[in-house]
Write a protein that holds these residues in place. Structure first.
Motif, PDB file in Angstrom:
ATOM      1  N   CYS A 348       0.856  -1.197   0.000  1.00 53.54           N
ATOM      2  CA  CYS A 348       0.000   0.000   0.000  1.00 53.54           C
ATOM      3  C   CYS A 348       0.888   1.242   0.000  1.00 53.54           C
ATOM      4  O   CYS A 348       1.815   1.349   0.803  1.00 53.54           O
ATOM      5  CB  CYS A 348      -0.897  -0.020   1.235  1.00 53.54           C
ATOM      6  N   CYS A 351       0.109   3.255   3.568  1.00 50.89           N
ATOM      7  CA  CYS A 351       0.521   2.767   4.889  1.00 50.89           C
ATOM      8  C   CYS A 351       1.560   1.659   4.847  1.00 50.89           C
ATOM      9  O   CYS A 351       2.068   1.239   5.894  1.00 50.89           O
ATOM     10  CB  CYS A 351      -0.692   2.330   5.702  1.00 50.89           C
ATOM     11  N   THR A 371      -7.501   1.706   1.303  1.00 52.08           N
ATOM     12  CA  THR A 371      -7.222   2.346   0.014  1.00 52.08           C
ATOM     13  C   THR A 371      -7.369   1.327  -1.122  1.00 52.08           C
ATOM     14  O   THR A 371      -6.963   0.183  -0.958  1.00 52.08           O
ATOM     15  CB  THR A 371      -5.766   2.849  -0.016  1.00 52.08           C
TER      16      THR A 371
HETATM   17 ZN   LIG Z   1      -2.886   1.030   3.429  1.00 55.76          ZN
END
Ligand SMILES: [Zn+2]
Length: 427
Positions: A348, A351, A371
């Motif tokens: 991701c 994060c 996301t």
């Molecule tokens: Zn994430």
């Protein structure tokens, strides 16, 4: 319950008493191990000797009598024969022998060869024994060969467990390896010099020279009587059954084969713990099997991946209606390793967590911050290989008589055979 080598040992004694002079150790020739109608070890023995001309026919009669009295003719697979040749071994006969070791030969062909070279054949039951007996004469072990000292039990002990001192076998192994081989199994510690059936063999010591197997015999201690022992010269441990490279499309059932191919499907483990590997060479593809009894060898085979280049050695098992032929692996040489590439989900961008597929054509979704991203794709990662190039084979307990063990590579013999040492048999 019988044993061809034991009959040979009795004949050595008999012929010595009849003043024959041996010109070679008894030759123990292992023939194609994949023949379906063979006896267990598919062995044949040839005795080479000189004798006084006038007594030949009575000598042959006495030999046939001994073979007859010591054969288990009632056993379904036993089909003994005696074959005799006077004079030197014709080279064409040696070619016939290689064919019997590496392929399939019928009775008619063997009879034709025998007639051509004036070999007299005395079959004692059916006629299949003529094939092996004729082949044993022709295989005079001029190339690579090894020696085996075989010690025999007295008849009343033959149905009891063998009493061979394990500590003395490991002492013998420590003091004589690598000039002796297949003494113990390194994985299980099991003693391999003693067979497990009801046959007359107490133990067999395999090695590179007659001296080393005799020395080994003097170290091994048995708590039971040895009736007799003989040193054989043999094609054990020489890979004599593998001839030249085959194309996969040329592979035939019941023959030993040696092929080079790329792994075309990753190995799979099937019920029973057997591992199956598919190899292709451009002419075709074949399943290769490493069976459960091959122990740790299966773990090696399992580490191969699609694209690896290997040489595979084994016996060909006939296919069925639903399955093509299978190559039962005896050994494998890894000659090129492909890159083992894994495809991982992307991380991701927000994060840093590993994302999950959001569904077919939907991109990826982060399980942590939720996301979603349709623009990223899986990332190729090179998986480090746990396999090195080189030869791999099953542990010694799963070897065939003919399989060349790792310790014999580089020790192949090319010169003339060694002369008889004294003593080479007892009594
Ligand atoms: Zn994430």
């Amino acid at each position: 319950m019988g044993c061809t080598t034991y009959v040979a040992a009795l004949l050595v004694d008999h012929l010595t008493k009849r003043r024959c002079t041996f010109v070679d150790y008894p030759n123990l020739v292992r023939l194609n191990p994949n023949v379906p109608w063979k006896t267990r070890g598919n062995g044949a023995v040839c005795l080479r000797f000189t004798c006084g001309e006038e007594n030949i026919s009575s000598l042959v009669d006495s030999i046939v009598g001994i073979v007859k009295r010591n054969s288990d003719l009632a056993h379904g697979r036993t089909d003994p024969a005696v074959a005799c040749l006077r004079g030197p071994v014709p080279s064409e006969l040696s070619l016939f022998s290689k064919k019997v070791i590496r392929g399939l030969v019928g009775v008619k062909e063997a009879q034709k060869v025998a007639a051509k070279f004036r070999i007299s054949c005395i079959p004692l039951k059916g006629r299949k024994g003529v094939i092996g007996a004729t082949a044993a004469i022709g295989e005079n072990l001029q190339g690579d060969h090894t020696y085996e000292l075989i010690a025999y039990r007295i008849s009343r002990n033959r149905s009891t467990p063998r009493r061979v001192d394990a500590e003395s076998v490991s002492k013998m192994a420590r003091e004589s390896e690598p000039l002796t081989f297949n003494n113990m199994d390194p994985e299980t510690g099991r003693i391999l010099v003693t067979p497990r059936g009801k046959d007359p063999i107490l133990y067999g010591i395999r090695g590179e020279t007659p001296e080393v197997v005799l020395r080994g015999h003097r170290i091994v201690k048995a708590a039971e009587e040895v009736e007799r022992w003989v040193i054989f010269r043999t094609n054990h441990g020489t890979d004599d059954h593998f001839s030249q490279l085959s194309r996969i499309s040329d592979i035939c059932p019941f023959r030993p084969a040696f092929v080079t191919g790329r792994v075309s499907a990753n190995p799979r483990t099937i019920p029973g713990g057997h591992v199956i590997l598919e190899l292709s060479d451009g002419s075709g593809s074949i399943d290769c099997a490493a069976y459960e009894p091959t122990g740790s060898f299966r773990h090696t085979v399992r580490k191969l991946v699609r694209g690896d280049l290997v040489e595979a050695y084994g016996g060909v098992r006939r296919g069925t209606k639903t399955h093509a032929c299978t190559l039962n692996l005896e050994k494998i040489r890894v000659t090129d390793l492909a890159e083992d590439i894994l495809f991982q989900n992307p991380l991701c961008l927000k994060c840093g967590k590993r994302m999950e597929s959001a569904g077919r054509g939907q991109g990826f979704r982060c399980p942590s911050c939720k996301t979603t991203d349709r623009t990223v794709s899986k990332i190729p990662v090179v998986n480090p290989r746990e396999l090195a190039l080189g030869m791999y084979m099953p542990p010694a307990r799963a070897h065939r008589h003919l399989t060349k063990p790792a310790s014999r590579y580089g020790r192949e013999k090319t010169g003339p055979p060694m002369p008889l040492i004294e003593p080479w048999h007892w009594p």
